[in-house]
Design a protein around this motif. Sequence first.
Motif, PDB file in Angstrom:
ATOM      1  N   ASP A  94      -7.698   7.100  -0.095  1.00  0.00           N
ATOM      2  CA  ASP A  94      -7.239   5.835   0.475  1.00  0.00           C
ATOM      3  C   ASP A  94      -8.494   5.106   0.941  1.00  0.00           C
ATOM      4  O   ASP A  94      -9.120   5.478   1.936  1.00  0.00           O
ATOM      5  N   GLY A 130       0.834  -1.203   0.000  1.00  0.00           N
ATOM      6  CA  GLY A 130       0.000   0.000   0.000  1.00  0.00           C
ATOM      7  C   GLY A 130       0.865   1.249   0.000  1.00  0.00           C
ATOM      8  O   GLY A 130       0.608   2.224  -0.710  1.00  0.00           O
ATOM      9  N   ILE A 131       1.936   1.203   0.781  1.00  0.00           N
ATOM     10  CA  ILE A 131       2.843   2.351   0.867  1.00  0.00           C
ATOM     11  C   ILE A 131       3.523   2.602  -0.484  1.00  0.00           C
ATOM     12  O   ILE A 131       3.717   3.757  -0.890  1.00  0.00           O
ATOM     13  N   SER A 163      -2.823  -5.567   1.230  1.00  0.00           N
ATOM     14  CA  SER A 163      -2.459  -6.378   2.401  1.00  0.00           C
ATOM     15  C   SER A 163      -3.619  -6.518   3.378  1.00  0.00           C
ATOM     16  O   SER A 163      -3.560  -7.350   4.286  1.00  0.00           O
ATOM     17  N   LYS A 164      -4.654  -5.701   3.235  1.00  0.00           N
ATOM     18  CA  LYS A 164      -5.763  -5.697   4.201  1.00  0.00           C
ATOM     19  C   LYS A 164      -6.958  -6.478   3.633  1.00  0.00           C
ATOM     20  O   LYS A 164      -6.820  -7.636   3.325  1.00  0.00           O
ATOM     21  N   SER A 168      -4.425  -0.619   0.250  1.00  0.00           N
ATOM     22  CA  SER A 168      -3.451  -1.575   0.753  1.00  0.00           C
ATOM     23  C   SER A 168      -4.100  -2.930   0.506  1.00  0.00           C
ATOM     24  O   SER A 168      -5.081  -3.292   1.164  1.00  0.00           O
TER      25      SER A 168
HETATM   26  C1  LIG Z   1      -2.104  -0.640   5.955  1.00  0.00           C
HETATM   27  C2  LIG Z   1      -2.534   0.623   5.378  1.00  0.00           C
HETATM   28  C3  LIG Z   1      -1.721   1.325   4.476  1.00  0.00           C
HETATM   29  C4  LIG Z   1      -0.335   0.836   4.089  1.00  0.00           C
HETATM   30  O1  LIG Z   1      -0.380  -0.353   3.347  1.00  0.00           O
HETATM   31  P1  LIG Z   1       0.771  -1.477   3.365  1.00  0.00           P
HETATM   32  O2  LIG Z   1       0.215  -2.540   2.474  1.00  0.00           O
HETATM   33  O3  LIG Z   1       0.969  -1.911   4.786  1.00  0.00           O
HETATM   34  O4  LIG Z   1       1.999  -0.845   2.801  1.00  0.00           O
HETATM   35  C5  LIG Z   1      -2.194   2.504   3.945  1.00  0.00           C
HETATM   36  N1  LIG Z   1      -3.406   2.991   4.290  1.00  0.00           N
HETATM   37  C6  LIG Z   1      -4.209   2.352   5.155  1.00  0.00           C
HETATM   38  C7  LIG Z   1      -5.543   2.955   5.509  1.00  0.00           C
HETATM   39  C8  LIG Z   1      -3.813   1.151   5.736  1.00  0.00           C
HETATM   40  O5  LIG Z   1      -4.617   0.536   6.622  1.00  0.00           O
END
Ligand SMILES: *Cc1c(COP(=O)(O)O)cnc(C)c1O
Length: 401
Positions: free
Chosen positions: A185, A88-89, A209-210, A207
């Motif tokens: 976001d 996400g970053i 990842s979530k 992200s």
């Molecule tokens: C986790 C998160 C990010 C960053 O994403 P990564 O996949 O950890 O790099 C950015 N914005 C929000 C709202 C998040 O929860």
Amino acid sequence: MKKSKTNDETLATHAGEDHGSPHGDVTPPVHVSTVYRPKPGTECFSANNYDQEDGFVYTRWGNPTINLFEQKLAALEGAEDAMAFSSGIAAVTGLFLTTLKRGDHLILSNVCYAGIPEFVHDILVNFGVEATFVNTSDLAKVKAAFQKNTKLVFVDTPANPTLRIADIAALAEMAHEHGAQLAIDSTWATPIATKPVTLGADFVMHSVSKYIGGHGDIMGGALVGSKKTLKPIRLKAGIHLGAGLSPELAWLASRSLHTLPIRMAAHEKSATVVANYLEKHPKVARVIYPGLVSHPHHALAKKQMKNYSGMMAVRLKGGAEAAKSLLNKLELITHAVSLGKTKTLAFWISTEELQKNSFKMSPEELEEHKEWAGEGLIRMSVGIEDPDDIIADLAQGLSRI
Ligand SMILES: *Cc1c(COP(=O)(O)O)cnc(C)c1O
């Protein structure tokens, strides 16, 4: 029979998967090749001449498996295109480093994922980009923050970790009036709740990842937008910064998207039960969940979100000590950072710590933040377990603090 291509459930399972395979695969394979033979007449060696429409060249530039994930996500967002990132970053930094240059100005939420303000004040400002942090739920404050050189407004909704909601349609209109672009976001909302491009946003960031990955086993990110807005980002952030996702993870992320609509429905269902339980608990001071009528922005959430997601923030009457004690006593709920997994996760976030390292708020902004977060809060990502079991764990934990 013609497939319906408009419902999230159908898009999640079918979008991007129509390309014929010579073997007749029903489940898309993983394309692992790092290089592709150029289509006749399309030899290109410089990233500056690259157009994915002409075919694939090199996996850092694009690949059929990564493309499938991008097309599926774009379809779910009601957008033209998407680009997958390694986190996400990487999506956020790729966006900032390609849309902003020396002398430009950026407006950001003063409460958002902590790594974003840290990148801005530790790295981006050193490249000569100015930044203003504001409460992006307060339209008058956002309006006052615009400068002649404002190029981008970056807003998360619901905000991490206080769950403030920002009005995407109003912010898009305001940004465009000032000649700037709006990026949302949408990690906590997902396309199942909100499709920011359809409300006027120029970019949506996730992200992966979530919730999109959903099982806590993919690190990835994405930007969604039009072909025109994403093309320079694909060239610069993808090819020059090398920020893209690997085919293996893109394949896993596509598979996860199949179940995103039903997972989000389950997260919302469990979170609603848990939020209502906690709100009535005598040891709980405050529950912030967009689906509760007590949420200060509930009316906006109701208008803008089709699903209230599984994220909530909880403050206990016993403050920080009670929160830390509760986290140590939970048995089913895992004490860990991150969110959007099938399992329920909870983490204590200290306001003082965030202020010191990430947000650097003015005294007035800090007061405003404390109305939501106090000295800190428990951020809870409600999973898809049976809500009665989540409540039973909270009940036993709360009875022992
Ligand atoms: C986790 C998160 C990010 C960053 O994403 P990564 O996949 O950890 O790099 C950015 N914005 C929000 C709202 C998040 O929860």
